[in-house]
Design a protein around this motif. Structure first.
Motif, PDB file in Angstrom:
ATOM      1  N   THR A 128       7.491 -47.273  65.361  1.00 35.34           N
ATOM      2  CA  THR A 128       6.705 -46.821  66.514  1.00 35.34           C
ATOM      3  C   THR A 128       7.585 -46.446  67.705  1.00 35.34           C
ATOM      4  N   LEU A 130       9.334 -48.723  69.582  1.00 35.82           N
ATOM      5  CA  LEU A 130       9.369 -49.801  70.580  1.00 35.82           C
ATOM      6  C   LEU A 130      10.662 -50.606  70.456  1.00 35.82           C
ATOM      7  N   ILE A 139      10.716 -52.494  81.974  1.00 40.68           N
ATOM      8  CA  ILE A 139       9.336 -52.819  82.325  1.00 40.68           C
ATOM      9  C   ILE A 139       9.300 -53.916  83.390  1.00 40.68           C
TER      10      ILE A 139
ATOM     11  N   VAL B  92       6.006 -45.941  77.540  1.00 40.47           N
ATOM     12  CA  VAL B  92       5.704 -47.203  76.876  1.00 40.47           C
ATOM     13  C   VAL B  92       5.271 -48.161  77.980  1.00 40.47           C
ATOM     14  N   GLY B  93       4.325 -49.038  77.675  1.00 38.95           N
ATOM     15  CA  GLY B  93       3.922 -49.980  78.716  1.00 38.95           C
ATOM     16  C   GLY B  93       3.316 -51.239  78.149  1.00 38.95           C
ATOM     17  N   SER B 105       2.975 -51.188  74.109  1.00 39.23           N
ATOM     18  CA  SER B 105       2.373 -50.078  73.382  1.00 39.23           C
ATOM     19  C   SER B 105       2.968 -48.753  73.819  1.00 39.23           C
ATOM     20  N   VAL B 106       3.028 -47.826  72.870  1.00 40.50           N
ATOM     21  CA  VAL B 106       3.260 -46.430  73.226  1.00 40.50           C
ATOM     22  C   VAL B 106       2.054 -45.982  74.049  1.00 40.50           C
TER      23      VAL B 106
END
Lengths: 380, 154
Positions: A128, A130, A139, B92-93, B105-106
Motif C-alpha cells: 500500500t 505505508l 505525521i 497519507v494520514g 491510511s492512504v
C-alpha cells in the motif's frame, strides 16, 4: 550493584566505504578502543556486537580476528537502539560483579537509500506504500505544528545547527555547512520533512571498553563513569515504524520520557544537570521532540530552544556537537556507541573546536523502530 | 472477479468486515477489549493496552476526522502496488474514528488538500490484481466533501 566505568573508546568514521568489509571497520574501532583503554584483548571477559543489517555471528567474525580467547561474544539487535541495548547488557554484567571487563562494539554496513522495507514492515504495508520510515515522524511533526505552532523554519534550523557542528568532526560523513534556505529548499521527502533534514543510513563502527572500579586503575587514570544506562520499548501506543494505528483513548508517557526517567533516577541527576547531549536526529523534528521528552523544556516548546540558541555550542544545553546523525549518517548498530565516543571526548576535554567548556555530565539518546529507545548518562 | 471460494482477496483479511458483496458495504474490522474498551484494527491475540485476552469482534465506523498527515513524495521501496511507472505522489494520514482509534491510511485526494480535522470517509478499493487476475482489496480514506478548487489534482 557497583559502578561501571568507560576505560576506552574507538570509532571508525561513519560514511561510505564500498571496498571495505564490515569485519575491517569493526576491527579498527575495537582495536582503537582497546588501545585507548590500554587493555590487552586477552583481558576482555565479555563482548557484545550491536548490528541490524549484518549476518549471523558478526561479533565473532570481527573480534575473533584478535585471537580466540573463548569468551562469550553475542550479537544484539534492537533497531536504532541496538548499541544502547548492548551497552546495557555489558554494564549489568560488570555492575552485578559477574565480570570485571567488557567490550561493546557497534558496526553496520547498510545499502544506500531507503532501508529494505521487509526488515520492518508486513507485506500489506509495503504494497500500500505505508512503508517509508519518515512517515510517523512527519505525521508527528505536522501535528506538533498544528498543536504548538512549531514552524518549518525551526525544524530546518536544527539541521543547520547540526551541519554547522559537523564541520569540526572528522568522523562525520558530511562535514559541510548548509544555509537555512538550502535546507528549506531541499526536496520534500515526507512533508514537512525535507532531504537535508534527514539522516542517511550508512556504514561505520564504534566501540567502548568497560571495566569495574576494582580494575579501572590498572587501565586508565581518567575513567568516565556510566552513571545510568537503560533500554526500553515503548508502551502502547507509540508513533514509530511500523506504525499503522494509534490510540485516541490512551496516552502513555513517551518511551524517551520513561527511559530518561529510569536513567535520571539511577544517576541521581535531572535534565538540569546535563552539560552536553547527543540525541537521535533521524530527522530534525525527531531532535526537536527529544528536547521535550528528555526534559530540556516543557512539551510543545522545543522550537524555542533552537530559536534562542540553548542547544547550540555555547548555549546552556548543547545538542549534537558531533553534527548528529544528520551529518554523520546512521549506521544503526554503531550509532549509540558513536554518541558515547563523542560524549567521552567532551568529558575528557578533547573535542577540539566542538568542545563544550567544563562539561562534566553528558547524555546520549537513541530511538527507533518498534519503539526501541536507549539512554546513557556519563559523568567525569 | 472473486477468488475460488467466492470471496475477495484482500491485503489483510482480518481488516475487513466481509469479503463479499458491494465494496461500498465493506467496513474496517477489528476487536474491542471487554476489559478496558480499547479498539484494535484487525485481530490481536491480546489487548495491546491492558494485555487482556478477552476481546470481542467489532466493525469500525466509516467516517472519521484527519488527525495529521504527510505526503509520500518518492516511490515507496519494495513491492509497492499503487500507481507506478510513473509513480504518483500521494498523501497519507491518521484518520481518527469515533471508536477511539486512529488508522494510518492512504488518502485519496490532492496533495494540498489534507488539513487537520477534515472529515474523511472510508473507501474500500481494488489496489491491484494478483497472479490469478483477481482484484486485491485495500482500504483508504477520502474527503467526505469532494474538493472543488484544488490545484495539485492527482
Amino acid at each position: 550493584m557497583r559502578p561501571v566505568y568507560i576505560a576506552g573508546v574507538g570509532i571508525h568514521k561513519f560514511g561510505r566505504f564500498d571496498d571495505k568489509p564490515y569485519t575491517q571497520m569493526g576491527l579498527e574501532a575495537a582495536t582503537m578502543a582497546l588501545a585507548d583503554a590500554k587493555m590487552p584483548w586477552s583481558d576482555v571477559q565479555l563482548a557484545y556486537c550491536a548490528r541490524m543489517y549484518l549476518p549471523a555471528t558478526s561479533g565473532v567474525k570481527i573480534l575473533g580476528q584478535l585471537g580466540r580467547t573463548g569468551i562469550s561474544i553475542v550479537d544484539i539487535e534492537a533497531a536504532c537502539a541496538s548499541g544502547g541495548a548492548a551497552l546495557v547488557q555489558a554494564c549489568m554484567a560488570i555492575a552485578s560483579g559477574a565480570k570485571d571487563t567488557a567490550l561493546v562494539l557497534g558496526v553496520e554496513k547498510m545499502p544506500r537509500g531507503f532501508m529494505d522495507p521487509r526488515q520492518l514492515y508486513e507485506d500489506w504495508q509495503i504494497k500500500t506504500g505505508l512503508s517509508q520510515n519518515p512517515i510517523p515522524w512527519a505525521i508527528r511533526a505536522r501535528r506538533h505544528m498544528h498543536e504548538h505552532g512549531t514552524t518549518a523554519e525551526q525544524i530546518a534550523k536544527i539541521s543547520v545547527k547540526n551541519h554547522r557542528n559537523s564541520v569540526h568532526n572528522p568522523n562525520a560523513m558530511y562535514q559541510k555547512e548548509f544555509s537555512l534556505e538550502q535546507v528549506l529548499n531541499s526536496p520534500l521527502v515526507n512533508d514537512p520533512i525535507n532531504l537535508f533534514s534527514i539522516c542517511a543510513p550508512n556504514e561505520g563502527a564504534a566501540a567502548v571498553v568497560l571495566c569495574s572500579g576494582d580494575v579501572a586503575a590498572k587501565y586508565t587514570d581518567a575513567p568516565i563513569e556510566v552513571a545510568g544506562c537503560a533500554h526500553k520499548v515503548a508502551l502502547y501506543t507509540h508513533f514509530s515504524v511500523p506504525l499503522y494505528t494509534v490510540s485516541a483513548r490512551v496516552e502513555n508517557p513517551h518511551v524517551t520520557q520513561l527511559t530518561c526517567g529510569e536513567v535520571y533516577e539511577a544517576a541521581g541527576i535531572g535534565p538540569e544537570d546535563i552539560d552536553v547531549l547527543e540525541v537521535q536526529d533521524t530527522d530534525a523534528f525527531c531532535e526537536l521532540e527529544a528536547y521535550e521528552h528528555i526534559g530540556l523544556c516543557p512539551i510543545g516548546e522545543g522550537g524555542r530552544l533552537i530559536d534562542d540558541g540553548t542547544v547550540a555550542i555555547g548555549g546552556s544545553k548543547p545538542v549534537n556537537t558531533s553534527g548528529g546523525l544528520i551529518s554523520k549518517g546512521e549506521p544503526v548498530g554503531a550509532s549509540h556507541l558513536g554518541q558515547i565516543h563523542e560524549i567521552v571526548s567532551q568529558l575528557r576535554g578533547t573535542a577540539g573546536a566542538r568542545q563544550v567548556e567544563g562539561a562534566k555530565v553528558g547524555l546520549a539518546h537513541v530511538i527507533g523502530a518498534g519503539g526501541n529507545c536507549a539512554v546513557t548518562v556519563l559523568k567525569r | 472477479m472473486l477468488t475460488a471460494n467466492g470471496q475477495y482477496a484482500t491485503i489483510r483479511d482480518d481488516f475487513f468486515s466481509t469479503r463479499e458483496g458491494p465494496l461500498a458495504d465493506i467496513r474496517l474490522a477489528g476487536t474491542i477489549c471487554n476489559a478496558c474498551g480499547e479498539p484494535s484494527l484487525g485481530t490481536v491475540p491480546a489487548c495491546q493496552n491492558c494485555q487482556s485476552p478477552d476481546l470481542r469482534p467489532a466493525t469500525l465506523s466509516r467516517e472519521g476526522k484527519l488527525f495529521s498527515y504527510t505526503v509520500v513524495r518518492n516511490r515507496p521501496p519494495g513491492d509497492y502496488k499503487g500507481p507506478d511507472n510513473p509513480f504518483v505522489p500521494f498523501p497519507v494520514g491518521l484518520v481518527e474514528l469515533p471508536e477511539g482509534i486512529r488508522v494510518l491510511s492512504v488518502l485519496d485526494c490532492a496533495l494540498d488538500e489534507p488539513h487537520v480535522g477534515m472529515a474523511m470517509v472510508l473507501d474500500v478499493y481494488e489496489l491491484y490484481r494478483n497472479e490469478e487476475g483477481a482484484p486485491v482489496l485495500s482500504y483508504r480514506f477520502r474527503p467526505a466533501t469532494p474538493s472543488t478548487n484544488s490545484e495539485e489534482k492527482r
